[in-house]
Motif scaffolding. Structure first.
Motif, PDB file in Angstrom:
ATOM      1  N   VAL A  84       0.840  -1.197   0.000  1.00 49.94           N
ATOM      2  CA  VAL A  84       0.000   0.000   0.000  1.00 49.94           C
ATOM      3  C   VAL A  84       0.877   1.250   0.000  1.00 49.94           C
ATOM      4  O   VAL A  84       0.598   2.217  -0.720  1.00 49.94           O
ATOM      5  CB  VAL A  84      -0.967  -0.003   1.207  1.00 49.94           C
ATOM      6  N   MET A  85       1.960   1.235   0.771  1.00 48.82           N
ATOM      7  CA  MET A  85       2.848   2.404   0.824  1.00 48.82           C
ATOM      8  C   MET A  85       3.504   2.675  -0.519  1.00 48.82           C
ATOM      9  O   MET A  85       3.693   3.834  -0.898  1.00 48.82           O
ATOM     10  CB  MET A  85       3.893   2.218   1.917  1.00 48.82           C
ATOM     11  N   GLU A  86       3.816   1.642  -1.266  1.00 49.06           N
ATOM     12  CA  GLU A  86       4.365   1.835  -2.613  1.00 49.06           C
ATOM     13  C   GLU A  86       3.357   2.555  -3.503  1.00 49.06           C
ATOM     14  O   GLU A  86       3.716   3.417  -4.302  1.00 49.06           O
ATOM     15  CB  GLU A  86       4.774   0.500  -3.236  1.00 49.06           C
ATOM     16  N   TRP A  87       2.073   2.200  -3.368  1.00 49.75           N
ATOM     17  CA  TRP A  87       1.016   2.871  -4.131  1.00 49.75           C
ATOM     18  C   TRP A  87       0.900   4.328  -3.679  1.00 49.75           C
ATOM     19  O   TRP A  87       0.766   5.244  -4.497  1.00 49.75           O
ATOM     20  CB  TRP A  87      -0.290   2.116  -3.988  1.00 49.75           C
ATOM     21  N   VAL A  88       0.956   4.547  -2.370  1.00 55.80           N
ATOM     22  CA  VAL A  88       0.895   5.905  -1.830  1.00 55.80           C
ATOM     23  C   VAL A  88       2.049   6.745  -2.388  1.00 55.80           C
ATOM     24  O   VAL A  88       1.868   7.903  -2.759  1.00 55.80           O
ATOM     25  CB  VAL A  88       0.921   5.887  -0.282  1.00 55.80           C
ATOM     26  N   ARG A  89       3.234   6.160  -2.468  1.00 56.83           N
ATOM     27  CA  ARG A  89       4.401   6.897  -2.977  1.00 56.83           C
ATOM     28  C   ARG A  89       4.225   7.340  -4.424  1.00 56.83           C
ATOM     29  O   ARG A  89       4.849   8.301  -4.865  1.00 56.83           O
ATOM     30  CB  ARG A  89       5.659   6.040  -2.845  1.00 56.83           C
ATOM     31  N   GLY A  90       3.400   6.640  -5.170  1.00 60.83           N
ATOM     32  CA  GLY A  90       3.093   7.091  -6.522  1.00 60.83           C
ATOM     33  C   GLY A  90       2.292   8.386  -6.525  1.00 60.83           C
ATOM     34  O   GLY A  90       2.402   9.206  -7.435  1.00 60.83           O
ATOM     35  N   HIS A  91       1.475   8.590  -5.480  1.00 64.28           N
ATOM     36  CA  HIS A  91       0.691   9.820  -5.328  1.00 64.28           C
ATOM     37  C   HIS A  91       1.567  10.969  -4.830  1.00 64.28           C
ATOM     38  O   HIS A  91       1.484  12.086  -5.313  1.00 64.28           O
ATOM     39  CB  HIS A  91      -0.425   9.630  -4.293  1.00 64.28           C
ATOM     40  N   TYR A  92       2.355  10.632  -3.802  1.00 71.08           N
ATOM     41  CA  TYR A  92       3.143  11.658  -3.119  1.00 71.08           C
ATOM     42  C   TYR A  92       4.302  10.975  -2.393  1.00 71.08           C
ATOM     43  O   TYR A  92       4.094  10.038  -1.625  1.00 71.08           O
ATOM     44  CB  TYR A  92       2.255  12.409  -2.115  1.00 71.08           C
ATOM     45  N   GLU A  93       5.476  11.456  -2.616  1.00 76.20           N
ATOM     46  CA  GLU A  93       6.663  10.915  -1.937  1.00 76.20           C
ATOM     47  C   GLU A  93       6.975  11.806  -0.744  1.00 76.20           C
ATOM     48  O   GLU A  93       7.382  12.972  -0.912  1.00 76.20           O
ATOM     49  CB  GLU A  93       7.847  10.861  -2.906  1.00 76.20           C
ATOM     50  N   SER A  94       6.755  11.299   0.473  1.00 79.99           N
ATOM     51  CA  SER A  94       6.893  12.132   1.673  1.00 79.99           C
ATOM     52  C   SER A  94       8.338  12.543   1.943  1.00 79.99           C
ATOM     53  O   SER A  94       8.572  13.579   2.559  1.00 79.99           O
ATOM     54  CB  SER A  94       6.316  11.408   2.888  1.00 79.99           C
ATOM     55  N   VAL A  95       9.315  11.786   1.492  1.00 84.48           N
ATOM     56  CA  VAL A  95      10.718  12.128   1.732  1.00 84.48           C
ATOM     57  C   VAL A  95      11.130  13.343   0.910  1.00 84.48           C
ATOM     58  O   VAL A  95      11.793  14.255   1.403  1.00 84.48           O
ATOM     59  CB  VAL A  95      11.642  10.922   1.427  1.00 84.48           C
ATOM     60  N   THR A  96      10.718  13.383  -0.362  1.00 88.26           N
ATOM     61  CA  THR A  96      11.135  14.479  -1.243  1.00 88.26           C
ATOM     62  C   THR A  96      10.069  15.556  -1.411  1.00 88.26           C
ATOM     63  O   THR A  96      10.372  16.656  -1.860  1.00 88.26           O
ATOM     64  CB  THR A  96      11.471  13.935  -2.644  1.00 88.26           C
ATOM     65  N   GLY A  97       8.813  15.224  -1.101  1.00 87.55           N
ATOM     66  CA  GLY A  97       7.722  16.181  -1.298  1.00 87.55           C
ATOM     67  C   GLY A  97       7.204  16.219  -2.722  1.00 87.55           C
ATOM     68  O   GLY A  97       6.366  17.053  -3.062  1.00 87.55           O
ATOM     69  N   ALA A  98       7.682  15.317  -3.577  1.00 86.26           N
ATOM     70  CA  ALA A  98       7.259  15.309  -4.984  1.00 86.26           C
ATOM     71  C   ALA A  98       5.906  14.636  -5.141  1.00 86.26           C
ATOM     72  O   ALA A  98       5.662  13.568  -4.587  1.00 86.26           O
ATOM     73  CB  ALA A  98       8.303  14.576  -5.834  1.00 86.26           C
ATOM     74  N   ALA A  99       5.032  15.278  -5.903  1.00 89.46           N
ATOM     75  CA  ALA A  99       3.740  14.685  -6.248  1.00 89.46           C
ATOM     76  C   ALA A  99       3.917  13.864  -7.517  1.00 89.46           C
ATOM     77  O   ALA A  99       4.765  14.171  -8.362  1.00 89.46           O
ATOM     78  CB  ALA A  99       2.697  15.775  -6.460  1.00 89.46           C
ATOM     79  N   GLY A 100       3.117  12.807  -7.643  1.00 90.48           N
ATOM     80  CA  GLY A 100       3.255  11.927  -8.798  1.00 90.48           C
ATOM     81  C   GLY A 100       2.311  12.282  -9.927  1.00 90.48           C
ATOM     82  O   GLY A 100       1.302  12.960  -9.735  1.00 90.48           O
ATOM     83  N   TYR A 101       2.647  11.815 -11.113  1.00 91.21           N
ATOM     84  CA  TYR A 101       1.759  11.946 -12.267  1.00 91.21           C
ATOM     85  C   TYR A 101       0.650  10.916 -12.150  1.00 91.21           C
ATOM     86  O   TYR A 101       0.868   9.798 -11.669  1.00 91.21           O
ATOM     87  CB  TYR A 101       2.533  11.720 -13.573  1.00 91.21           C
ATOM     88  N   ALA A 102      -0.545  11.264 -12.625  1.00 93.52           N
ATOM     89  CA  ALA A 102      -1.695  10.362 -12.538  1.00 93.52           C
ATOM     90  C   ALA A 102      -1.406   9.009 -13.177  1.00 93.52           C
ATOM     91  O   ALA A 102      -1.817   7.974 -12.663  1.00 93.52           O
ATOM     92  CB  ALA A 102      -2.923  11.006 -13.187  1.00 93.52           C
ATOM     93  N   GLU A 103      -0.683   8.988 -14.279  1.00 96.82           N
ATOM     94  CA  GLU A 103      -0.397   7.715 -14.949  1.00 96.82           C
ATOM     95  C   GLU A 103       0.443   6.790 -14.083  1.00 96.82           C
ATOM     96  O   GLU A 103       0.454   5.586 -14.291  1.00 96.82           O
ATOM     97  CB  GLU A 103       0.290   7.941 -16.288  1.00 96.82           C
ATOM     98  N   ASN A 104       1.131   7.334 -13.070  1.00 95.61           N
ATOM     99  CA  ASN A 104       1.957   6.513 -12.187  1.00 95.61           C
ATOM    100  C   ASN A 104       1.199   5.979 -10.979  1.00 95.61           C
ATOM    101  O   ASN A 104       1.629   4.997 -10.384  1.00 95.61           O
ATOM    102  CB  ASN A 104       3.176   7.298 -11.708  1.00 95.61           C
ATOM    103  N   TYR A 105       0.122   6.652 -10.557  1.00 94.55           N
ATOM    104  CA  TYR A 105      -0.590   6.168  -9.370  1.00 94.55           C
ATOM    105  C   TYR A 105      -1.993   5.651  -9.662  1.00 94.55           C
ATOM    106  O   TYR A 105      -2.565   4.961  -8.830  1.00 94.55           O
ATOM    107  CB  TYR A 105      -0.624   7.230  -8.261  1.00 94.55           C
ATOM    108  N   GLN A 106      -2.571   5.966 -10.811  1.00 95.12           N
ATOM    109  CA  GLN A 106      -3.900   5.433 -11.117  1.00 95.12           C
ATOM    110  C   GLN A 106      -3.783   4.005 -11.630  1.00 95.12           C
ATOM    111  O   GLN A 106      -2.907   3.692 -12.436  1.00 95.12           O
ATOM    112  CB  GLN A 106      -4.613   6.301 -12.152  1.00 95.12           C
ATOM    113  N   LYS A 107      -4.671   3.142 -11.135  1.00 93.99           N
ATOM    114  CA  LYS A 107      -4.669   1.732 -11.513  1.00 93.99           C
ATOM    115  C   LYS A 107      -6.091   1.294 -11.825  1.00 93.99           C
ATOM    116  O   LYS A 107      -7.053   1.856 -11.295  1.00 93.99           O
ATOM    117  CB  LYS A 107      -4.162   0.870 -10.358  1.00 93.99           C
ATOM    118  N   ASN A 108      -6.217   0.313 -12.678  1.00 97.42           N
ATOM    119  CA  ASN A 108      -7.507  -0.340 -12.859  1.00 97.42           C
ATOM    120  C   ASN A 108      -7.598  -1.463 -11.835  1.00 97.42           C
ATOM    121  O   ASN A 108      -6.619  -2.172 -11.594  1.00 97.42           O
ATOM    122  CB  ASN A 108      -7.649  -0.898 -14.274  1.00 97.42           C
TER     123      ASN A 108
END
Length: 163
Positions: A84-108
């Motif tokens: 689950v944390m790996e999926w969360v990191r696709g949304h937002y990486e708490s260490v760097t503060g970088a937000a992810g692109y939708a194509e990286n965190y959205q899943k079917n």
């Protein structure tokens, strides 16, 4: 002309009910056996009012698909919390503060309801799912047998009932 009741509406018909415990849910990156509870999709529609002189007419507006909750049992290996944390990191990486692109965190995601012999009797596919909330569970020193559960709330753009 008289309207008659059809025999198939009047008499009891045998059927096999769908049971809540017969399902498998697939989310890429999360072991299916860890997902032990979820729900089927919900949809609601906006109401569109059309005013004409002194009357109002109503139509269905845009649909909004509700969120679903997934309850996962967290084994030591493979860790559901880590998945689950790996999926969360696709949304937002708490260490760097970088937000992810939708194509990286959205899943079917797929929910398969099973019949008594393990056959697939219903299949839902949620498109472009992403996490809206992740709860990694409670800890309690007084408990000796309770499992650690994770709860993940997921939002999809829409759902397709394939059969």
């Amino acid at each position: 002309m008289a309207d008659f009741i059809q025999p198939d509406e009047l008499f009891y018909t045998e059927f096999e009910p769908k049971l809540q415990n017969r399902f498998i849910m697939y989310v890429e990156g999360i072991p299916a056996f860890t997902i032990r509870q979820t729900s089927r999709p919900t949809v609601s529609f906006e109401t569109v009012e059309i005013h004409h002189i002194n009357t109002v007419r109503y139509l269905a507006g845009k649909p909004a698909w509700g969120t679903i909750d997934l309850t996962l049992t967290d084994p030591i290996v493979p860790s559901a919390a880590q998945a689950v944390m790996e999926w969360v990191r696709g949304h937002y990486e708490s260490v760097t503060g970088a937000a992810g692109y939708a194509e990286n965190y959205q899943k079917n995601i797929t929910i398969k309801l099973l019949g008594p012999a393990g056959d697939i009797v219903e299949q839902w596919v949620g498109k472009n799912a992403f996490i809206t909330e992740a709860n990694f569970g409670d800890m309690d020193w007084s408990s000796t047998s309770d499992l650690i559960d994770l709860t993940v709330t997921v939002q999809c753009d829409y759902w397709v009932l394939e059969f």
